[in-house]
Design a protein around this motif. Structure first.
Motif, PDB file in Angstrom:
ATOM      1  N   VAL A 189      87.006  24.397 -74.440  1.00  0.00           N
ATOM      2  CA  VAL A 189      86.949  24.168 -72.988  1.00  0.00           C
ATOM      3  C   VAL A 189      88.138  24.840 -72.306  1.00  0.00           C
ATOM      4  O   VAL A 189      87.984  25.528 -71.279  1.00  0.00           O
ATOM      5  N   LYS A 190      89.333  24.677 -72.855  1.00  0.00           N
ATOM      6  CA  LYS A 190      90.514  25.335 -72.290  1.00  0.00           C
ATOM      7  C   LYS A 190      90.375  26.851 -72.337  1.00  0.00           C
ATOM      8  O   LYS A 190      90.774  27.554 -71.405  1.00  0.00           O
ATOM      9  N   HIS A 191      89.806  27.350 -73.418  1.00  0.00           N
ATOM     10  CA  HIS A 191      89.637  28.794 -73.594  1.00  0.00           C
ATOM     11  C   HIS A 191      88.792  29.382 -72.468  1.00  0.00           C
ATOM     12  O   HIS A 191      89.124  30.427 -71.899  1.00  0.00           O
ATOM     13  N   VAL A 192      87.710  28.705 -72.136  1.00  0.00           N
ATOM     14  CA  VAL A 192      86.827  29.180 -71.065  1.00  0.00           C
ATOM     15  C   VAL A 192      87.536  29.081 -69.717  1.00  0.00           C
ATOM     16  O   VAL A 192      87.486  30.010 -68.894  1.00  0.00           O
ATOM     17  N   ILE A 193      88.216  27.969 -69.471  1.00  0.00           N
ATOM     18  CA  ILE A 193      88.867  27.757 -68.176  1.00  0.00           C
ATOM     19  C   ILE A 193      89.923  28.828 -67.909  1.00  0.00           C
ATOM     20  O   ILE A 193      89.945  29.445 -66.827  1.00  0.00           O
ATOM     21  N   VAL A 194      90.809  29.074 -68.883  1.00  0.00           N
ATOM     22  CA  VAL A 194      91.906  30.020 -68.644  1.00  0.00           C
ATOM     23  C   VAL A 194      91.427  31.457 -68.562  1.00  0.00           C
ATOM     24  O   VAL A 194      92.161  32.328 -68.087  1.00  0.00           O
ATOM     25  N   SER A 195      90.200  31.727 -68.987  1.00  0.00           N
ATOM     26  CA  SER A 195      89.698  33.100 -68.952  1.00  0.00           C
ATOM     27  C   SER A 195      89.464  33.609 -67.537  1.00  0.00           C
ATOM     28  O   SER A 195      89.371  34.811 -67.318  1.00  0.00           O
ATOM     29  N   PHE A 196      89.376  32.679 -66.553  1.00  0.00           N
ATOM     30  CA  PHE A 196      89.075  33.164 -65.202  1.00  0.00           C
ATOM     31  C   PHE A 196      89.613  32.302 -64.065  1.00  0.00           C
ATOM     32  O   PHE A 196      89.558  32.739 -62.907  1.00  0.00           O
ATOM     33  N   HIS A 197      90.122  31.094 -64.310  1.00  0.00           N
ATOM     34  CA  HIS A 197      90.354  30.191 -63.176  1.00  0.00           C
ATOM     35  C   HIS A 197      91.460  30.667 -62.230  1.00  0.00           C
ATOM     36  O   HIS A 197      91.361  30.473 -61.022  1.00  0.00           O
ATOM     37  N   MET A 198      92.514  31.317 -62.729  1.00  0.00           N
ATOM     38  CA  MET A 198      93.549  31.819 -61.824  1.00  0.00           C
ATOM     39  C   MET A 198      93.135  33.119 -61.132  1.00  0.00           C
ATOM     40  O   MET A 198      93.378  33.275 -59.925  1.00  0.00           O
ATOM     41  N   PRO A 199      92.497  34.081 -61.815  1.00  0.00           N
ATOM     42  CA  PRO A 199      91.957  35.235 -61.080  1.00  0.00           C
ATOM     43  C   PRO A 199      91.006  34.825 -59.962  1.00  0.00           C
ATOM     44  O   PRO A 199      90.952  35.497 -58.925  1.00  0.00           O
ATOM     45  N   LEU A 200      90.288  33.716 -60.147  1.00  0.00           N
ATOM     46  CA  LEU A 200      89.375  33.241 -59.104  1.00  0.00           C
ATOM     47  C   LEU A 200      90.108  33.010 -57.785  1.00  0.00           C
ATOM     48  O   LEU A 200      89.614  33.388 -56.712  1.00  0.00           O
ATOM     49  N   PHE A 201      91.297  32.416 -57.840  1.00  0.00           N
ATOM     50  CA  PHE A 201      92.051  32.134 -56.621  1.00  0.00           C
ATOM     51  C   PHE A 201      92.491  33.430 -55.921  1.00  0.00           C
ATOM     52  O   PHE A 201      92.450  33.520 -54.693  1.00  0.00           O
ATOM     53  N   PHE A 202      92.906  34.427 -56.686  1.00  0.00           N
ATOM     54  CA  PHE A 202      93.311  35.693 -56.080  1.00  0.00           C
ATOM     55  C   PHE A 202      92.112  36.428 -55.479  1.00  0.00           C
ATOM     56  O   PHE A 202      92.220  37.043 -54.411  1.00  0.00           O
TER      57      PHE A 202
END
Length: 388
Positions: free
Chosen positions: A49-62
């Protein structure tokens, strides 16, 4: 599915962008919560679950920030006015929260000298001054630098040349991981720590600017789709009011939502071919996979939000995402939420795990709502900032 297009609300905000930010901030809190629980109560599903989340969650904000630039590009502001506005919106909260973190660290050291080292206090000061940021605060200066680079490049070089420059520099930053993580920055004195922090801050900001660029183009594409749909509706206004027209609108939204869902699922599955990544520390693994997964999953979430009915709670969280970002990692909030989760799960016979995480989620949400209201009606008026 949303029949009205989910584009603009009467308040002037764009619900689907707020909702996408809300999803991003929920994923961020979940990721950090799982990280806090790994040391004490690890579960087999934490890592994937963490692996999937960190793959895109911060780029999403930018990417969403880039879309917001697309929304406001028609406003009559000079570049200097835009930068001043961004500084007030991002750097003032950054300075406030940085001081709070350092005061908490200093008080902790005075009360329990063995709990925190003096060197950590100095590093907190260095990270704050160099805009590397303490803990989750790195996002605020990174966004300010990214938006500054984006606006300056487009203003000085024009849309075409500025976009090419930002894209090329962003790709180059993906190869800076060995430089950013060179051992000399940590093994040297405080001067080397500061230099390493500056290098990380600059490279991260340039990379984030390329994500803003992607968001800007994504918004232009989605706006062109909206215009095409609006023309079709005007051409067949009577037909669109008919059951057949409503059914076509529903199918259009369903198709858009399905495309977004497939993007998220496909890119999430693809992310397992890469190692765990972290935009904060410029860790990307396979660069090609990182680009595809971060941009693809982010675009998928945005499409899903664009073509579904707005969820008020997610819109509220997205509207105040910066406050949640800066406060949710306070260990007191996490400790209280986890303690409440154990308290509830120990007193029920079934679904212990569901009740444990459900209680944590409710407690964190309740605390963050209180924090948001305090900032909205107490702090923001004091610093002269309007409500987000």
């Amino acid at each position: 599915m949303n029949k009205e297009g989910n584009t603009f609300a009467t308040s002037g905000r764009i619900p689907y962008l707020d909702m996408a930010r809300g999803i991003g901030v929920v994923l961020m809190v979940v990721g950090h919560l799982l990280g806090s629980l790994e040391a004490t109560d690890p579960k087999a599903w934490f890592v994937p679950v963490k692996h999937v989340i960190v793959s895109f969650h911060m780029p999403l904000f930018f990417i969403l920030a880039g879309m917001m630039i697309g929304v406001t590009c028609g406003e009559s502001r000079t570049m200097q006015e835009n930068l001043k506005r961004k500084a007030r919106t991002l750097l003032v909260p950054y300075a406030f929260f940085s001081v709070c973190y350092m005061v908490i660290g200093l008080v902790t050291y005075v009360q329990n000298p063995g709990e925190i080292e003096v060197s950590l206090l100095w590093k907190q000061l260095i990270f704050s001054v160099t805009f590397r940021g303490i803990s989750v605060l790195w996002f605020l200066p990174a966004l300010f630098i990214a938006e500054g680079i984006f606006l300056c490049a487009r203003n000085r070089l024009g849309v075409r040349k500025g976009s090419i420059l930002i894209a090329v520099l962003g790709i180059c930053m993906l190869f800076m991981e060995p430089v950013v993580h060179a051992r000399c920055w940590e093994n040297g004195g405080y001067g080397m720590v500061a230099l390493g922090a500056v290098i990380l801050t600059v490279t991260r900001g340039i990379l984030a600017a390329s994500m803003l660029l992607f968001g800007w183009f994504l918004f232009r594409w989605m706006r062109s789709l909206d215009k095409a749909v609006s023309v079709d509706r005007m051409a067949g206004a009577a037909e669109n009011r008919s059951p057949v027209g409503e059914r076509m609108g529903f199918l259009r939204n369903l198709a858009g939502f399905a495309v977004g869902t497939m993007l998220v699922i496909g890119c999430s599955a693809l992310s397992f071919c890469n190692r765990s990544v972290d935009l904060n520390y410029m860790i990307f693994g396979n660069i090609g996979l990182y680009i595809v997964c971060s941009l693809g999953s982010s675009a998928g979430v945005i499409l899903m939000c664009r073509f579904c009915h707005p969820v008020k709670l997610l819109c509220f969280l997205g509207e105040h995402s910066l406050v949640i970002m800066a406060t949710h990692m306070d260990f007191r909030i996490l400790k209280m939420a986890i303690s409440c989760g154990y308290f509830v799960s120990e007193r029920i016979a079934r679904a212990k795990e569901w009740m444990f995480f459900g209680t944590i989620a409710v407690v964190i949400l309740a605390v963050e709502v209180v924090v948001i209201l305090l900032f909205r009606y107490v702090l923001f008026p004091v610093i002269g900032r309007k409500n987000p």
